[in-house]
Enzyme design. Sequence first.
Site, mmCIF file in Angstrom:
data_model
loop_
_atom_site.group_PDB
_atom_site.id
_atom_site.type_symbol
_atom_site.label_atom_id
_atom_site.label_comp_id
_atom_site.label_asym_id
_atom_site.label_seq_id
_atom_site.Cartn_x
_atom_site.Cartn_y
_atom_site.Cartn_z
ATOM 1 C CD GLU A 1 -6.724 5.178 2.551
ATOM 2 O OE1 GLU A 1 -7.717 5.263 3.304
ATOM 3 O OE2 GLU A 1 -5.574 4.921 2.961
ATOM 4 C CG ASP B 1 -5.546 7.819 4.705
ATOM 5 O OD1 ASP B 1 -6.488 8.465 4.178
ATOM 6 O OD2 ASP B 1 -5.715 6.777 5.381
ATOM 7 C CE LYS C 1 -3.212 2.609 3.013
ATOM 8 N NZ LYS C 1 -4.087 2.582 4.206
ATOM 9 C CG ASP D 1 -9.934 7.356 6.764
ATOM 10 O OD1 ASP D 1 -8.883 7.335 6.097
ATOM 11 O OD2 ASP D 1 -9.969 7.578 7.992
ATOM 12 C CG ASP E 1 -1.928 5.211 4.965
ATOM 13 O OD1 ASP E 1 -1.766 4.158 5.615
ATOM 14 O OD2 ASP E 1 -3.020 5.532 4.448
ATOM 15 N NE ARG F 1 -10.723 -1.285 3.948
ATOM 16 C CZ ARG F 1 -11.305 -1.553 5.117
ATOM 17 N NH1 ARG F 1 -12.439 -2.275 5.159
ATOM 18 N NH2 ARG F 1 -10.773 -1.129 6.238
ATOM 19 C CE LYS G 1 -6.610 8.570 8.154
ATOM 20 N NZ LYS G 1 -7.291 7.482 8.876
HETATM 21 N N1 BES Z 1 -4.278 4.425 6.948
HETATM 22 C C1 BES Z 1 -5.415 4.155 7.728
HETATM 23 C C2 BES Z 1 -5.155 3.157 8.847
HETATM 24 C C3 BES Z 1 -4.349 3.667 10.007
HETATM 25 C C4 BES Z 1 -4.901 4.494 10.940
HETATM 26 C C5 BES Z 1 -3.057 3.246 10.182
HETATM 27 C C6 BES Z 1 -4.161 4.933 12.028
HETATM 28 C C7 BES Z 1 -2.319 3.656 11.261
HETATM 29 C C8 BES Z 1 -2.873 4.503 12.185
HETATM 30 C C9 BES Z 1 -6.523 3.579 6.857
HETATM 31 O O1 BES Z 1 -6.561 4.045 5.559
HETATM 32 C C10 BES Z 1 -7.815 3.941 7.506
HETATM 33 O O2 BES Z 1 -8.108 5.096 7.557
HETATM 34 N N2 BES Z 1 -8.545 2.955 7.981
HETATM 35 C C11 BES Z 1 -9.763 3.184 8.649
HETATM 36 C C12 BES Z 1 -10.744 2.137 8.182
HETATM 37 C C13 BES Z 1 -12.141 2.402 8.628
HETATM 38 C C14 BES Z 1 -12.687 3.627 7.914
HETATM 39 C C15 BES Z 1 -12.976 1.193 8.317
HETATM 40 C C16 BES Z 1 -9.519 3.068 10.143
HETATM 41 O O3 BES Z 1 -8.731 2.218 10.552
HETATM 42 O O4 BES Z 1 -10.079 3.866 10.893
HETATM 43 ZN ZN ZN Z 2 -4.785 4.683 4.776
HETATM 44 MN MN MN Z 3 -7.682 5.855 5.447
#
Ligand code: BES
Ligand code: ZN
Ligand code: MN
Length: 498
Positions: A352, A273, A268, A350, A291, A354, A280
Amino acid sequence: MDYSVKSSAATTLKTACLVAGVYQGGELPPATASVDKAARGAIRKRIGTGFEGEAGQTLLLFDVPGLQAQRVLLVGLGKRDGFDGRAFRKAAGSAAKALAATGAAEGATLMAELPVEGLDTKALARTLVESSEHALYRFDRMKSRGNAGKAPALKRLALLVASGGAATAARRGAATGRAVARGVATARDLGNLPANVCTPSYLASEARKLARKYPALKVRVLSEAEIKRLGMGALWGVARGSRQTPKVVIFEYAGGRKGAKPVALVGKGVTFDAGGISLKPPAKMDEMKYDMCGAASVFGSVVAACEMKLPINLVGVTPAVENLPDGNAVKPGDILTSLSGQTIEVLNTDAEGRLILADALTYVQRFKPRAVVDIATLTGACVIALGHHASGLMSADDELAGELLAAGERAGDRAWRLPLWDDYQDALKSNFADFANVGGRDAGAITAGCFLSRFTKGMRWAHLDVAGTAWNSGNDKNGTGRPVSLLSEWLIATSGRG
Ligand code: BES
Ligand code: ZN
Ligand code: MN
């Protein structure tokens, strides 16, 4: 730093600083004991005067009699019982830092002779080099000249071993350690760079540089036009909200037999992000420059494979985009058609990572890989589940999962498996598209893995969620380079070089 291996006697060795381990409570490992004997007990005498041999403690001795070394650096090893790879890594790291702090230009270490549970001479030398390089890593490329801090004088470290046979093994191990350390540093550098420098285009140009450096490596970059033309609608859906043009970087390392099926790594590469329209909150948002650490770990593993000249074929695919809110951005409820043809309802912009991985995983099938591992800072839920100690591993393939877990254990870069049972798939139900890009709050790391599994049908595939392990937050904010060490160890094992 340069590492060499010597089987000469420590007592007659001319060096600016000799590094010697001491167990907690003052017991001396064999190599330190023989140096102490030549020094007529000068080492033993200093134990208990504030230096107890506790893990991570160090003490610098001057004017030690009976030796040719100008100084002796004692390094606390902690308890002798259960002195294992983890304790060794920690001690090796503190030793390297303390040695650099002495200002010496070179040193010699007795630590490659320590008896460590589960590590032979070769593994010990690799670990010593890797841990030292990790501890000495600095990132001040973004500081202006006056603030960059001066480079440490330390340039050479000799690993002392007991015999000629041990020297051969240690030399091999040190070479592996150096190669893996280069890969780890590559990943850390890319992660630490700010998102206004490390854009998808920057990643593409760094990849091209690597291809110029290593003859066995080819790089191809898919442009925005090619991404759209191929039908990577999920990836494009994320990219469209950013002024930065997306790229897909494809590495092909040919170290194996011509025609032999490659191993594939998919990483990824979200260079920033912000969450997109599902924006966020501001706290720690700067850390979302990390990210792209999944992609960075693919870069790092490719570097390690090239440096080791591993006899395998390896493919790396890193989709690189920025996830920002914008008038042109994908919105909650929008439906994207992925490269696989499956449609996805974007309930949360968010989620994204996946989406871009979906198209990259479909794309990688054209290489007919014998195994695919994707690496992603995918979910905050994985951090809740495992904290910052283990990466989350998900796979329907028990054998592949076992290989990766074992590699992580050996490399001191551990992963822990989460289930990927079909029971969790229902969470992704959508009323309008084939499925949604998010489940509920429950088991967020696993439902993300379930989403990816829909793009890996028929492949031997595993997913590593490195959201909790790819970087450290807070005062010591820094990329860790994880899981390059795990992946390199796994690549070594699959190459049969072991
Ligand atoms: N890049 C983030 C995941 C992340 C968050 C990694 C904090 C490290 C620290 C990812 O793209 C994301 O935002 N995931 C969301 C998914 C949710 C919307 C289902 C998350 O983990 O909140
Ligand atoms: Zn992300
Ligand atoms: Mn995200």
